[in-house]
Design an enzyme around this catalytic site. Structure first.
Site, PDB file in Angstrom:
ATOM      1  N   LYS A 112       0.836  -1.205   0.000  1.00 43.94           N
ATOM      2  CA  LYS A 112       0.000   0.000   0.000  1.00 43.94           C
ATOM      3  C   LYS A 112       0.869   1.252   0.000  1.00 43.94           C
ATOM      4  CE  LYS A 112      -4.342  -0.229   2.334  1.00 43.94           C
ATOM      5  NZ  LYS A 112      -5.046  -0.358   3.632  1.00 43.94           N
TER       6      LYS A 112
HETATM    7  O1  G3P Z   1      -8.108  -0.066   5.355  1.00 44.88           O
HETATM    8  C1  G3P Z   1      -8.547   1.176   4.947  1.00 44.88           C
HETATM    9  C2  G3P Z   1      -9.980   1.509   5.311  1.00 44.88           C
HETATM   10  O2  G3P Z   1     -10.822   0.443   5.032  1.00 44.88           O
HETATM   11  C3  G3P Z   1     -10.160   2.128   6.665  1.00 44.88           C
HETATM   12  O3  G3P Z   1     -11.509   2.269   7.024  1.00 44.88           O
HETATM   13  O4  G3P Z   1     -13.204   2.665   8.790  1.00 44.88           O
HETATM   14  O5  G3P Z   1     -10.828   3.465   9.133  1.00 44.88           O
HETATM   15  O6  G3P Z   1     -12.334   4.584   7.508  1.00 44.88           O
HETATM   16  P1  G3P Z   1     -11.987   3.300   8.177  1.00 44.88           P
END
Ligand code: G3P
Length: 218
Positions: A83
């Protein structure tokens, strides 16, 4: 649409793999912090459980650092995807890593133009964060529709990985909009299986089965 788990929790990953519906895993520094374990060791364990792509996030801000970290991650297992963040340096790193045969997931994507740039840099996966767009009052899932159209217009091969999924409605919407992959917390994954009528139906069938056993004994 492929279903990935957005977690670094091994027990959750094992449960989904045991069910047989877990096409990959995404991790990030926040998820690893929650587990409180060494990142590389955790990634190695995840890769031994999951056959599909496992995303590992770099933390450098410059391309050289991202490439250096990415190459280290790539040594862990064949299914590691590195990533990098959606910045000019991230896109430079994306081109360099892709050229050296390492797959890249461009993360922190919040606009269709950013997704266009990531595809042009050769990213394997692009991660639009739909929940965080909802958080600032936008309709996050609309971004999936826009990216789908742009990628289809020009035949970009990058896969759209809908990220920052917060609920089952998000999963349905991104599937309808043509996301290639949705990555979600285990809680949302579990909820995908549920429906009140399924529970009611199971109860009804079991009750009738018991009644039949009693009738047959008479
Ligand atoms: O892994 C990246 C993403 O899915 C993070 O999600 O819930 O932290 O906005 P969130």
């Amino acid at each position: 649409m492929k279903i990935f788990l957005d977690t670094a929790n091994l027990a959750e990953i094992k449960k989904a793999v045991d069910i047989g519906i877990c096409d990959g895993v995404t991790t990030n520094p926040t998820l690893i912090m929650k587990e409180g374990k060494d990142y590389k060791k955790t990634l190695k364990e995840i890769c031994s459980i999951v056959k599909g792509p496992v995303s590992a996030e770099t933390v450098s801000l410059n391309a050289e650092g991202m490439v250096r970290e990415g190459k280290e991650f790539a040594k862990i297992a064949k299914n590691i995807v590195v990533k990098v963040t959606m910045t000019p340096e991230g896109m430079k790193a994306c081109r360099m890593l892709t050229k050296s045969g390492i797959k890249v997931n461009t993360t922190l994507v919040f606009s269709a133009n950013q997704a266009l740039l990531a595809a042009k840099a050769g990213t394997y996966l692009v991660s639009p964060f739909i929940g965080r767009l909802d958080d600032i009052g936008e309709k996050g899932t609309e971004l999936i529709r826009e990216i789908r159209q742009i990628y289809d217009n020009y035949g970009f091969k990058s896969l759209i990985l809908a990220a920052s999924i917060r609920n089952v409605e998000h999963v349905k919407e991104v599937a309808m909009m043509g996301a290639d992959i949705a990555t979600m917390p285990f809680k949302v994954y579990e909820q995908l299986f549920n429906h009140a009528l399924t529970d009611k139906g199971i109860k009804m069938f079991l009750d009738d089965w018991q009644k039949l056993q009693k009738q047959l004994k008479k």
